[in-house]
Design an enzyme around this catalytic site. Structure first.
Site, PDB file in Angstrom:
ATOM      1  NE  ARG A 244      48.883  35.929  44.743  1.00  8.15           N
ATOM      2  CZ  ARG A 244      48.840  35.917  43.421  1.00  8.15           C
ATOM      3  NH1 ARG A 244      47.774  35.424  42.804  1.00  8.15           N
ATOM      4  NH2 ARG A 244      49.838  36.398  42.707  1.00  8.15           N
TER       5      ARG A 244
ATOM      6  CG  ASP B 199      42.239  34.254  42.035  1.00  4.28           C
ATOM      7  OD1 ASP B 199      42.553  33.984  43.211  1.00  4.28           O
ATOM      8  OD2 ASP B 199      43.038  34.198  41.086  1.00  4.28           O
TER       9      ASP B 199
END
Length: 477
Positions: A339, A285
């Site tokens: 994602r 992330d």
């Protein structure tokens, strides 16, 4: 290959090390220290009733000796000039990481405690940390004593490594050719600090209101290189709730000038199918104002939430608007759920990646493809020459799978071209040319941007073959 940093910094650029200083405080001292506390119920939903130790442990590949005899090869290499990592608000830079480390700042580590000690000794000095074997902070006493994380608190701090500025962290292949591996341990790069104010947002806004340069705000972590490591996403022993785990494999937060190259990241031996709830968060992330990041030549596999760029909409504009410049190139995204990335605010350049997904009925939840590139609020993306191979999917469904914004939030702009798309539905074996625009509008006016760096663009077909052959740890040439 061990050339000096002075001769390796490209003409007309500055060493990213010079951007560090008062604005890059050392934040690592409290990480990697276990507290073995009992689980407690807190306001974030961490309920002791939901505590569960990892049900499977890996086959360990601990090492006690360095097969290279300490000889440096690629460790002193600086980052190439082919991604957003080569830029900054102060101009063109060369990411040097720890390339210029003195002999006393070159470490070879075989366990988690040695890794933590190297970080705390060198702090923000240029440093090279060479990992040999298998690192897991659940092991202590020279990898002879194992104890699972006992609580959310124990895992959050004791199970995390915080890399400081001016670091090169690399894995060294063992005598059998296996790359070094990190399991049960979150790698953190940077943290969003308050700088003496009530909270991070208040402190940052006060700094800007006083007319000060945001680049001098004292919470940044800068100039880091990570290469040739297998990183297993940690099993969250006490997640927030049934749908939300805490621990990422790697998190960038208020981090700048980061180059991640030839890493392999997945769930390792603890896929989500071993639990009835969510026990993993993101693989990689990039959030909370991070900027100028490149991830290339890497392999992401068998995981649910792969990469989040920007972790909120309007509530994060103060930190993210105008930041999150990220390059994702020559990566292999293999049997992931979602994602790839999910992007808010980011000015993201993706090229020559290979995305392979399974949508066949009967495929296990740990392998089934849900959604790919996910452009969301205020994102501005450029996708070039990628190969999408998603099995058992009708061609007219690709825009709901390969590229889809999900919640209908509006990107600033989206450009996508030069791709190849393949599904084996109906026995098909022939890819088709595809621009992948999927109804998203191209940017206009001041929102049109061109990557400010040079890069080599392969055809999508050539990229697939190259990525399969070269992406991931253990494949550095």
């Amino acid at each position: 290959m061990a050339s000096s940093v002075a001769s390796s910094v490209a003409s007309g650029t500055v060493d990213a090390k010079t951007l560090t200083g008062a604005s890059t405080p050392f934040q690592s001292a409290n990480y990697g220290v276990r507290n073995y506390s009992a689980p407690v119920k807190d306001s974030n939903g961490h309920d002791p009733a939901n505590y569960k130790a990892a049900p499977v442990l890996p086959t360990w590949q601990f090492a006690t000796s360095d097969p290279t005899g300490g000889k440096l090869t690629f460790e002193r290499e600086v980052a190439p000039a082919n991604g957003w990592h080569t830029w900054s608000r102060k101009g063109k830079v060369t990411v040097t990481g720890g390339s210029g480390a003195t002999a006393s700042r070159v470490y070879t580590v075989f366990n988690g405690q040695q890794l933590v000690a190297a970080i705390n000794e060198a702090q923000n000095d240029p440093k090279i940390i060479r990992v040999v074997g298998h690192i897991d902070l659940r092991w202590s006493s020279n990898n002879t004593v194992f104890k699972e994380y006992t609580s959310y608190s124990d895992q959050k701090m004791g199970g995390s490594i915080m890399l400081p500025s001016n670091t090169t962290l690399v894995g060294i292949n063992d005598a059998q050719g296996r790359p070094a591996r990190i399991t049960g341990t979150t790698i953190l790069i940077g943290s969003e600090l308050a700088n003496g104010a009530v909270d991070a947002e208040t402190g940052y806004k006060a700094w800007i209101a006083a007319g000060k340069d945001s680049e001098d705000y004292p919470t940044w972590t800068r100039n880091i290189i990570i290469r040739n490591l297998v990183i297993d996403a940690p099993w969250d022993v006490n997640p927030e709730d049934s749908a939300n785990a805490y621990a990422d494999a790697m998190t960038l937060s208020r981090a700048q000038n980061i180059w991640i190259d030839h890493v392999s990241m997945g769930d390792g031996d603890t896929p989500d199918s071993l639990a009835s709830d969510t026990r993993h968060d993101g693989l990689l992330d990039i959030v909370r104002g991070s900027d100028y990041v490149t991830v290339n030549g890497s392999y992401f596999f068998k995981h649910h939430k792969t990469t989040l760029i920007g972790n909120g909409d309007s509530g994060r504009a103060w930190s993210d608007d105008g930041r999150l410049h990220v390059t994702l190139s020559n990566n292999f995204y293999d049997r992931l759920e979602s994602r790839l990335p999910l992007n808010r605010y980011g000015q993201v350049h993706m090229f020559n990646n290979y995305i392979y997904g399974l949508t066949d009925s009967g495929v296990s939840a740990d392998l089934k493809f849900g959604s790919g590139v996910d452009p969301r609020y205020k994102s501005n993306m450029l996708l070039e020459n990628m190969y999408f191979e998603i099995t058992a999917l009708a061609t007219d469904s690709f825009c709901k799978k390969a590229i889809d914004g999900g919640n209908g939030t509006n990107p600033i702009g989206f450009r996508s071209s030069g791709h190849q798309l393949l599904s084996n539905k109906g026995g098909n074996t022939t890819p088709i040319a595809w621009d992948g625009q999927c109804g998203y509008a191209v940017p206009t006016g001041a929102n049109v941007w061109t990557p400010p760096y040079t890069y080599t663009l392969q055809t999508a077909t050539a990229a697939k073959a190259s990525v399969v052959a070269n992406a991931g740890a253990g494949k550095l040439k």
